[in-house]
Design an enzyme around this catalytic site. Structure first.
Site, PDB file in Angstrom:
ATOM      1  N   THR A 134       0.853  -1.192   0.000  1.00  0.00           N
ATOM      2  CA  THR A 134       0.000   0.000   0.000  1.00  0.00           C
ATOM      3  C   THR A 134       0.884   1.236   0.000  1.00  0.00           C
ATOM      4  OG1 THR A 134      -1.778   1.142   1.167  1.00  0.00           O
ATOM      5  CG2 THR A 134      -0.226  -0.056   2.549  1.00  0.00           C
ATOM      6  N   GLU A 278      -4.927  -2.650   4.697  1.00  0.00           N
ATOM      7  CA  GLU A 278      -4.628  -3.315   5.968  1.00  0.00           C
ATOM      8  C   GLU A 278      -5.846  -4.043   6.545  1.00  0.00           C
ATOM      9  OE1 GLU A 278      -3.898  -0.350   4.946  1.00  0.00           O
ATOM     10  OE2 GLU A 278      -2.037   0.446   5.760  1.00  0.00           O
ATOM     11  N   LYS A 386      -5.815  22.249   8.044  1.00  0.00           N
ATOM     12  CA  LYS A 386      -5.619  22.779   9.398  1.00  0.00           C
ATOM     13  C   LYS A 386      -5.502  24.293   9.314  1.00  0.00           C
ATOM     14  CE  LYS A 386      -3.964  18.356   9.858  1.00  0.00           C
ATOM     15  NZ  LYS A 386      -3.341  17.599   8.761  1.00  0.00           N
ATOM     16  N   TRP A 391      -9.890  22.385  12.387  1.00  0.00           N
ATOM     17  CA  TRP A 391      -9.897  21.429  11.294  1.00  0.00           C
ATOM     18  C   TRP A 391     -11.048  21.699  10.332  1.00  0.00           C
ATOM     19  CZ3 TRP A 391      -9.352  16.106  14.245  1.00  0.00           C
ATOM     20  CH2 TRP A 391      -8.032  16.012  14.725  1.00  0.00           C
TER      21      TRP A 391
HETATM   22  P1  ADP Z   1      -4.189   4.127  -0.700  1.00  0.00           P
HETATM   23  O1  ADP Z   1      -3.567   4.730   0.535  1.00  0.00           O
HETATM   24  O2  ADP Z   1      -3.215   3.859  -1.809  1.00  0.00           O
HETATM   25  O3  ADP Z   1      -5.420   4.858  -1.153  1.00  0.00           O
HETATM   26  P2  ADP Z   1      -5.891   2.069   0.397  1.00  0.00           P
HETATM   27  O4  ADP Z   1      -6.783   1.655  -0.688  1.00  0.00           O
HETATM   28  O5  ADP Z   1      -5.460   1.054   1.370  1.00  0.00           O
HETATM   29  O6  ADP Z   1      -4.599   2.666  -0.241  1.00  0.00           O
HETATM   30  O7  ADP Z   1      -6.538   3.298   1.116  1.00  0.00           O
HETATM   31  C1  ADP Z   1      -7.313   3.195   2.271  1.00  0.00           C
HETATM   32  C2  ADP Z   1      -7.829   4.551   2.623  1.00  0.00           C
HETATM   33  O8  ADP Z   1      -8.789   4.990   1.676  1.00  0.00           O
HETATM   34  C3  ADP Z   1      -8.541   4.616   3.946  1.00  0.00           C
HETATM   35  O9  ADP Z   1      -7.631   4.722   5.015  1.00  0.00           O
HETATM   36  C4  ADP Z   1      -9.402   5.854   3.773  1.00  0.00           C
HETATM   37  O10 ADP Z   1      -8.665   7.047   4.012  1.00  0.00           O
HETATM   38  C5  ADP Z   1      -9.756   5.810   2.301  1.00  0.00           C
HETATM   39  N1  ADP Z   1     -11.095   5.215   2.119  1.00  0.00           N
HETATM   40  C6  ADP Z   1     -11.406   3.947   1.828  1.00  0.00           C
HETATM   41  N2  ADP Z   1     -12.741   3.781   1.720  1.00  0.00           N
HETATM   42  C7  ADP Z   1     -13.299   4.993   1.941  1.00  0.00           C
HETATM   43  C8  ADP Z   1     -14.640   5.484   1.982  1.00  0.00           C
HETATM   44  N3  ADP Z   1     -15.684   4.709   1.742  1.00  0.00           N
HETATM   45  N4  ADP Z   1     -14.813   6.782   2.278  1.00  0.00           N
HETATM   46  C9  ADP Z   1     -13.761   7.594   2.511  1.00  0.00           C
HETATM   47  N5  ADP Z   1     -12.485   7.207   2.481  1.00  0.00           N
HETATM   48  C10 ADP Z   1     -12.245   5.914   2.210  1.00  0.00           C
END
Ligand code: ADP
Length: 490
Positions: A134, A278, A386, A391
């Site tokens: 990732t 993860e 920020k 936020w």
């Molecule tokens: P990358 O970091 O390359 O995008 P991942 O696919 O593992 O890899 O990303 C996971 C992240 O994507 C989550 O930690 C979150 O921030 C975001 N994410 C996943 N699903 C959603 C969702 N339904 N709504 C908002 N954010 C999401």
């Protein structure tokens, strides 16, 4: 692969689109006791080299058309002993010339082999089934490993009535690439439950997807929001009868306007789910609880636009400053998860220390949780704007902008500001042949947000840059516009 000497625990990598040979590899590799390492074909050569070496892959299975991706790094892959080209026959003229590595064509190998009956029945359930890297904010990608037990339980979770309910009578199409968190686990659950599976092949366009969904009578299709924004554009131009019972949308926040368009205009339910590499990835899934069915349509949409409730089998916490944050729908904290399909480390990586504590995964996502248990993602920590110590949620602003009928895509990022540290900038892509003015966007946002949340400027673009898995690449905008509010020349 057995003839080639692949043994229990060996890493076998795939570099391939969503196609049937890739699907065969999804089962062949783990059934041998080896580890399926799906490599993201959109990574830079440098990251490709890093992850193949870090995983110590022994065999690479590569789509013929993707072989050029390996050309720049071929001399730097010391652990790779064999290359299997996912094609019919060996065309040596096209194969990379590496004296260290033997090369064969997938179909040639299959034709020479006899069906295998002696799988590894004594494989312990906690042995590794697969791995996926990732992206990290900085530095090299981080490896996440999946166990047989974790993937089996995750596959069952994908079949639960209150999640995607994948079943024998479904035809499921993962648009999400098979190198992105195992195409969200869909190949494993679809095949296990006996569903049909439709694999869209290399770089499908929205038109390809609509045609496939129609011709193959797809009932469940899964992908990131940008995929569905593209499909909506095609369907708005030419209505096409579809048999979808569910569009599964996750990976980034599904804008409420997108959910509404799919349901009202196309009569297709769009289910919003959340997870990460993860978490294998399914962690939360948004369904309206039966007790909430009396709410107004708008309130129902607001709930269904959240990231949803925890999937059975996992545990979840909301943490801030080393304390649990109340589930009151208002208090913000970082989401933590634990469970059989949640990683508890990065593969051979010292960054494990920053992201895991007592077996809990610290997601880096800031959220609120309602008393009903609905998770609402405020932002990724790194995407929160920020401003003067407060936020601002870039996701909330984006969702409102994308509700404008003339907006196709929008992203909000924080950029440095001399007085407030950071201020939001909005980037907007209008729909084809539509005109929008900055004032329209600001007026729309003013109705929902306090003045200090409003972007300092609205910038119109042809396209929002996307990451390797189709998410908005906010980092690229942040870098490109980092001096936008500090430059005295402006
Ligand atoms: P990358 O970091 O390359 O995008 P991942 O696919 O593992 O890899 O990303 C996971 C992240 O994507 C989550 O930690 C979150 O921030 C975001 N994410 C996943 N699903 C959603 C969702 N339904 N709504 C908002 N954010 C999401």
């Amino acid at each position: 692969m057995k003839t080639l000497g692949v043994k229990r625990g060996d890493r076998v990598a795939t570099l391939a689109w969503n196609n049937y040979r890739h699907l065969e590899a999804y089962f062949a590799i783990p059934l041998l006791g080896a580890v399926l390492h799906t490599v993201n074909l959109r990574l830079s050569s440098e990251h490709l080299r890093y992850i193949i070496n870090h995983a110590e892959d022994r065999i690479l299975l590569v789509d013929e058309e993707l072989l050029p991706l390996l050309d720049p790094i071929w001399d730097n892959l010391p652990t790779v002993q064999h290359l299997i080209i996912l094609g019919e026959h060996l065309n040596l003229a096209k194969s990379p010339k590496n004296p260290m590595t033997s090369v064969s064509a997938y179909e040639d190998l299959l034709a020479q082999a006899s069906p295998m009956v002696d799988y590894d029945p004594d494989l312990p359930e906690d042995s590794l089934l697969g791995m996926c890297y990732t992206s990290a904010t900085t530095g090299n990608p981080k490896g996440v490993v999946y166990s047989h037990r974790g993937i089996a339980l995750h596959s069952l979770a994908m079949g639960l009535a209150n999640t995607s309910a994948i079943a024998e009578n479904d035809t499921v199409m993962p648009v999400v690439p098979m190198f992105h968190v195992n195409a969200w686990g869909i190949p494993f659950s679809a095949i296990w439950f006996g569903a049909n599976i439709v694999l869209p092949g290399p770089a499908p366009t929205p038109e390809d997807l609509v045609r496939l969904m129609s011709e193959e009578q797809v009932s469940v299709a899964a992908g990131v929001p940008t995929v569905w924004l593209g499909v909506a554009k095609v369907l708005e131009k030419a209505a096409t009868p579809l048999s979808l019972r569910m569009v599964l949308c996750g990976g980034s926040a599904a804008p409420p306007a997108l959910i509404r368009t799919f349901e009202k205009t196309f009569k297709v339910p769009l289910a919003h789910a959340y997870g990460m590499t993860e978490t294998s990835p399914l962690a939360t899934f948004s369904r309206l609880k039966s007790t909430l069915s009396g709410l107004t349509e708008d309130d129902q949409l607001a709930i269904r636009s959240t990231q949803g409730i925890l999937v059975p089998g996992l545990s979840m916490r909301l943490r801030r400053d080393n304390e649990d944050v109340p589930w009151d729908g208002k208090s913000m904290g970082e989401l933590w998860f634990k469970g059989p399909w949640v990683a508890d480390e990065y593969y051979h990586d010292p960054r494990t220390e920053d992201s895991f504590e007592d077996g809990w995964l610290k997601t880096g996502d800031v959220a609120t949780i309602s008393p009903e248990g609905y998770v609402r993602l405020v932002d990724r920590t790194k995407d929160l704007v920020k401003s003067g110590g407060e936020w601002i949620s870039s996701v909330d602003l984006e969702n409102t902008i994308m509700a404008h009928p003339d907006v196709f895509e929008a992203a909000v990022v924080g950029v440095p500001h001399p007085k407030w540290d950071e201020r939001p900038l909005a980037f907007v892509v209008p729909k084809e042949n539509r005109q929008i003015r900055k004032e329209d966007i600001i007026a729309l946002l003013s109705a929902d947000f306090p003045k200090w949340w409003l972007p300092d400027d609205v910038i119109f673009l042809q396209e929002i840059p996307k990451t390797s898995v189709g998410k908005f690449m906010k980092r690229a905008l942040r870098v490109q516009y980092q001096e936008y509010l500090t430059d005295p020349q402006r």
